[in-house]
Design an enzyme around this catalytic site. Structure first.
Site: not given
Length: 573
Positions: A145, A303, A305
């Site tokens: 992440s 990533d 998100d």
């Protein structure tokens, strides 16, 4: 430890990490060797995350193979159709991610489990979407992440499309321990494909996600999108192509990507820390926004998100919105796009309580969970019904999910929804700042802050000390209620109690007489105490927003100072 290192060298399939370990042994670097072999990376509800390197306490190909073996065995034991349903695997742009993802696929197919493997890098929400879209038994994303370049991770989703929660984490961890002392089996990907055990997820899969976004009832607001200009950065991650695509599909023609950060690069050459919350991380996208006088400066983390945004002010500067402000704006907006009485929205215990106030005012059902999106989405699934459909959830750490297409935070649909919100406001001659002010004037200014306190590694649990001598006031404000999540008990100032329907966790929440709130919890990953604060300031129509914020900030400063001082003696750095 010598025997342990010898066995590791014999099992490690990667010549790079074998050489790294041998050099440490030859140099007699006892401290570094102890750090790598004193334990094993703990597998929890976030899967694995750690620094890449040799040894069981690092991220490497052997750890990935052992972890994948443990996951495969657990799936076969607990999900009767796991082999046929299969596992979706995707990965980010970090240097080792592709190799780790391919190793996971080789292990699972060797166990006879079907694997759906992305043919290239993929945003985390795309893989989460794939779990339910393909009716898979589980999903894996190889990603660290927004962590620094030295890290990588292994995130696991259950068949419902949400991140795993207990007891699955403990069950998988136990199987990993067994796999770590047994021979490992791998199947070459070509052979796996020939046997029908490996399916490559090509561009059609990515386009399927795109089409689902286009069809989403919550993302159909096409009010003058061309009037809004957006600067965007993928922050050297994997979000750019899909982010640009979903915006273009919705009619946003003025989108300017930061070229230097558009392509995946796990070394993150232009940012010290690829987290949009970190100082300086948004500098390039704000510069891009200034160049085009864009309405918004938007970012996904590597990533994709998470979602972050800075909004242009009247003075032409750009000011970051907090995660709570974005969450409140999106929640408020989405509740106007549907029947609120049939809607379910949620946040975590450390996020602003303003969304609850808004939801209550319009008749929507609100829920609250422990920190972490794994809780938000799993609880949402339990609570939704035919009469109450899940609409939106967020956590203050820049995580948002719009509807039930993805049962995890999705920075791509959050980006699109926020752009559509902004365009609708602009069509009425209003800005995001105008909308925030309107919400504050209706419900009050909710100001939130967080402070982390470093602890001595050997310090006793502070929560236990606070439970032994519970305070009656904080910063001169009487405590009217204490929620103790460790005992799942709510204590009121009149001596009455009631049960709390949340999983046990070492968290104390203090509700004060002026509606302020203090949350105290230990960090789950390092010796720190985390304190979250909220103050509420009511403003009337003749009051200025600036004066209201000044009062709120003054109240917050006093609350922070006096509460932190009250912890002196319980903490030590």
């Amino acid at each position: 430890m010598k025997e342990q290192m010898k066995q590791w060298l014999a099992r490690d399939p990667d010549p790079v990490t074998r050489e790294e370990l041998q050099q440490l042994i030859d140099a007699g670097n006892a401290q570094e060797l102890a750090a790598r072999f004193s334990g094993r990376l703990a597998f929890g509800t976030a899967g694995l995350r750690g620094i890449v390197g040799a040894g069981p306490n690092r991220m490497n190909r052997l750890v990935i193979q052992e972890t994948s073996t443990g996951l495969g065995h657990y799936l076969m034991k607990t999900v009767g159709t796991a082999a046929e349903q299969g596992v979706v695997i995707g990965y980010d742009g970090r240097p080792d991610s592709k190799a780790f993802a391919h190793d996971a696929a080789a292990v699972l197919t060797a166990l006879g489990i079907k694997v759906y493997l992305t043919h290239a890098v993929a945003p985390t929400p795309l893989v989460a979407y794939g779990v339910t879209a393909l009716n898979a038994a589980a999903g894996i994303v190889v990603t660290a992440s927004h962590n620094p370049p030295a890290y990588n991770g292994f995130k696991v989703y259950w068949g419902n499309g949400a991140q795993i929660i207990p007891p699955h984490d403990q069950g998988i961890a136990a199987e990993i321990d067994q796999a770590a002392v047994q021979p490992l089996k791998l199947l070459a990907l070509d052979e796996a494909q020939q046997k029908g055990l490996l399916v490559w997820l090509d561009e059609l899969f990515y386009q399927d996600y795109r089409e689902r976004v286009k069809a989403s009832a919550l993302l159909q607001n096409h009010t003058e999108p061309a009037s809004v200009s957006i600067a965007y950065t993928a922050m050297h991650g994997v979000g750019a192509e899909l982010a640009e695509t979903v915006l273009a599909d919705a009619g946003f023609t003025q989108v300017y990507s930061v070229a230097a950060q558009r392509e995946p690069d796990g070394t993150f050459p232009t940012v010290n820390f690829p987290n949009p919350e970190e100082p300086g991380a948004m500098d390039l996208v704000i510069a891009e926004a200034k160049k085009h006088q864009a309405t918004l400066a938007c970012a996904n983390d590597p990533d994709a998100d998470r979602f972050a945004v800075a909004v242009r002010t009247e003075e032409g500067e750009y000011k970051m919105l907090t995660g709570d402000q974005v969450g409140v704006l999106l929640g408020h907006y989405l509740l106007t796009r549907t029947n609120p009485e049939e809607s379910l929205v949620g946040t975590t215990i450390v996020s602003s309580s303003l969304l609850q106030k808004i939801a209550t005012a319009v008749g929507a059902e609100y829920f609250q969970t422990l920190t972490g999106f794994k809780w938000l989405t799993n609880v949402a699934m339990q609570k939704q019904s035919g009469s109450k459909q899940f609409l939106f959830a967020y956590e203050e750490a820049l995580g948002y999910t719009v509807g039930n297409m993805v049962w995890d935070k999705d920075g791509l649909t959050a980006l699109l929804a926020f752009a559509q919100l902004t365009a609708e406001l602009a069509s009425h001659g209003r800005t995001v700042w105008d909308q925030l002010e309107a919400i504050y004037r209706e419900h009050g200014i909710y100001l939130n802050a967080q402070v982390s306190i470093a602890l001595s590694p050997n310090s006793p649990p502070i929560g236990d000390s606070l439970r032994q001598q519970p305070p009656e006031e904080i910063a001169g404000r009487n405590i009217v209620r204490i929620d103790d999540l460790k005992t799942s008990t709510r204590h009121f100032s009149d001596g009455t109690t009631e049960a709390i329907d949340l999983p046990g966790s070492d968290v104390l929440i203090y509700f004060l007489e002026d509606e302020s709130r203090v949350v105290v919890r230990p960090s789950g990953t390092e010796p720190k105490l985390k304190c979250y604060y909220e103050v509420i300031e009511v403003i009337d129509q003749v009051d200025t927003l600036a004066h209201g914020f000044q009062r709120a900030q003054s109240s917050m400063d006093e609350l922070l100072r006096r509460h932190q001082n009250s912890l002196t003696g319980l903490t030590a750095d």
